[in-house]
Write a protein that holds these residues in place. Structure first.
Motif, PDB file in Angstrom:
ATOM      1  N   ILE A   9      -0.724   2.097   1.597  1.00 48.59           N
ATOM      2  CA  ILE A   9      -0.918   0.653   1.730  1.00 48.59           C
ATOM      3  C   ILE A   9       0.326  -0.005   2.308  1.00 48.59           C
ATOM      4  O   ILE A   9       0.252  -0.781   3.270  1.00 48.59           O
ATOM      5  CB  ILE A   9      -1.283   0.035   0.362  1.00 48.59           C
ATOM      6  CG1 ILE A   9      -2.680   0.496  -0.067  1.00 48.59           C
ATOM      7  CG2 ILE A   9      -1.227  -1.488   0.429  1.00 48.59           C
ATOM      8  CD1 ILE A   9      -3.047   0.100  -1.483  1.00 48.59           C
ATOM      9  N   PRO A  40       2.453  -5.065   3.384  1.00 46.38           N
ATOM     10  CA  PRO A  40       1.217  -5.037   2.594  1.00 46.38           C
ATOM     11  C   PRO A  40       1.547  -4.870   1.112  1.00 46.38           C
ATOM     12  O   PRO A  40       2.494  -4.162   0.750  1.00 46.38           O
ATOM     13  CB  PRO A  40       0.477  -3.807   3.144  1.00 46.38           C
ATOM     14  CG  PRO A  40       1.000  -3.641   4.529  1.00 46.38           C
ATOM     15  CD  PRO A  40       2.443  -4.049   4.461  1.00 46.38           C
ATOM     16  N   VAL A 112      -7.760  -8.015   0.840  1.00 46.15           N
ATOM     17  CA  VAL A 112      -6.855  -7.806   1.970  1.00 46.15           C
ATOM     18  C   VAL A 112      -5.441  -7.719   1.415  1.00 46.15           C
ATOM     19  O   VAL A 112      -5.043  -8.527   0.573  1.00 46.15           O
ATOM     20  CB  VAL A 112      -6.976  -8.965   2.990  1.00 46.15           C
ATOM     21  CG1 VAL A 112      -5.944  -8.837   4.096  1.00 46.15           C
ATOM     22  CG2 VAL A 112      -8.387  -9.002   3.578  1.00 46.15           C
ATOM     23  N   LYS A 113      -4.694  -6.734   1.861  1.00 46.07           N
ATOM     24  CA  LYS A 113      -3.388  -6.446   1.262  1.00 46.07           C
ATOM     25  C   LYS A 113      -2.232  -7.231   1.877  1.00 46.07           C
ATOM     26  O   LYS A 113      -1.118  -7.191   1.346  1.00 46.07           O
ATOM     27  CB  LYS A 113      -3.082  -4.948   1.357  1.00 46.07           C
ATOM     28  CG  LYS A 113      -4.212  -4.020   0.906  1.00 46.07           C
ATOM     29  CD  LYS A 113      -4.697  -4.309  -0.493  1.00 46.07           C
ATOM     30  CE  LYS A 113      -5.739  -3.274  -0.929  1.00 46.07           C
ATOM     31  NZ  LYS A 113      -6.408  -3.657  -2.186  1.00 46.07           N
ATOM     32  N   CYS A 129      -8.997  -3.225   5.701  1.00 42.93           N
ATOM     33  CA  CYS A 129      -8.478  -3.040   4.347  1.00 42.93           C
ATOM     34  C   CYS A 129      -9.514  -2.450   3.389  1.00 42.93           C
ATOM     35  O   CYS A 129      -9.148  -2.019   2.291  1.00 42.93           O
ATOM     36  CB  CYS A 129      -7.980  -4.372   3.791  1.00 42.93           C
ATOM     37  SG  CYS A 129      -6.184  -4.490   3.708  1.00 42.93           S
TER      38      CYS A 129
END
Length: 217
Positions: A9, A40, A112-113, A129
C-alpha cells in the motif's frame, strides 16, 4: 497476513493525480512543523478483528499528515471516541502514529488509500485501490463490515457483485455470510450539521459490535 499489505500500500504509485496533489498542496500554519506522511495510508487495528470499518479516504491534513487512518481529523475523533465509549480503544483520540493508540476487535481502513482533491476520488482511483480492500477483507477474519458513507458502501457491494440502496443503518447479508452495515460518514460535514448525531453514531457502532459477537448471525 494483513501485515504484508503494508509495504504494498505505502509503495503504490498507480494514481498520478493523487501523487501530484500530495506534491502541490500548501501546509496550513498550524501544521508548519509537521513532517507530512504524504504517502498512501495503510489500514490499522486488530489483526484478529471481527469488525472492519471502511471510510472514504485519508483527510489531507488528517491521515495524509499523520500516516494513520482516522488520526488527526474530525472524522477520526468521532471514530476513535466512539470505539473508546464501547471499550474497543485504549484512548479517546488518535493524534500521531506514536501515541500508543490500540484498538481491539476492530480494523480501520479506507476505500481509497490516498487523500483525493476535495475528498472526491475518481472511479479509476477507487478501482485501483479496490485490490487492497479485497485483500483486507480476505486476510481478516471479520464478521461485520461497517461502511462509512455511500462510496464505501457502494464499493464494497461492487466487490461482491451486488447492488442495494444506501441509507443510514442499512444491514445486508453478503454472499460470504459477512454482514454489511451502512452509516453516514462521521465527517465534519455530517456531524456539524446534525445529519449524524452522536447518539446515532454510537447506536451504529453498538449494532456492529452486537452482530459481530452474536453467533446467530
Amino acid at each position: 497476513m494483513i501485515s504484508i499489505l503494508y509495504d504494498e500500500i505505502v509503495s503504490c504509485s498507480r494514481c498520478e493525480r493523487l501523487i501530484e496533489y500530495r506534491k502541490n498542496f500548501k501546509i496550513p500554519p498550524r501544521f508548519k512543523d509537521w513532517n507530512y506522511w504524504n504517502k498512501p495510508v495503510p489500514g490499522f487495528g486488530d489483526e484478529k478483528a471481527k469488525i472492519l470499518i471502511v471510510g472514504l479516504a485519508p483527510a489531507l491534513h488528517g491521515g495524509n499528515r499523520t500516516g494513520r487512518v482516522f488520526t488527526g481529523d474530525e472524522s477520526g475523533k468521532w471514530v476513535i471516541k466512539g470505539l473508546y465509549a464501547l471499550g474497543l480503544s485504549n484512548k479517546e483520540e488518535g493524534k500521531t502514529r506514536e501515541d500508543g493508540l490500540e484498538v481491539k476487535e476492530v480494523y480501520l481502513t479506507n476505500t481509497v488509500k490516498c487523500a483525493p482533491p476535495k475528498n472526491k476520488p475518481t472511479r479509476e482511483e477507487i478501482s485501483n485501490c479496490s485490490r487492497f480492500l479485497i485483500e483486507e477483507i480476505k486476510s481478516l477474519r471479520i464478521k461485520v463490515i461497517l461502511a462509512l458513507g455511500r462510496i464505501a458502501f457502494d464499493t464494497i457491494l461492487s466487490l461482491y457483485g451486488i447492488k442495494s440502496k444506501f441509507y443510514h443503518g442499512v444491514v445486508i447479508k453478503l454472499p460470504d455470510d459477512k454482514i454489511l452495515i451502512g452509516s453516514y460518514h462521521p465527517s465534519a460535514q455530517n456531524t456539524k450539521t446534525g445529519r449524524l448525531k452522536w447518539e446515532d453514531w454510537i447506536k451504529i457502532l453498538k449494532l456492529a459490535y452486537e452482530i459481530a459477537n452474536n453467533p446467530q448471525y
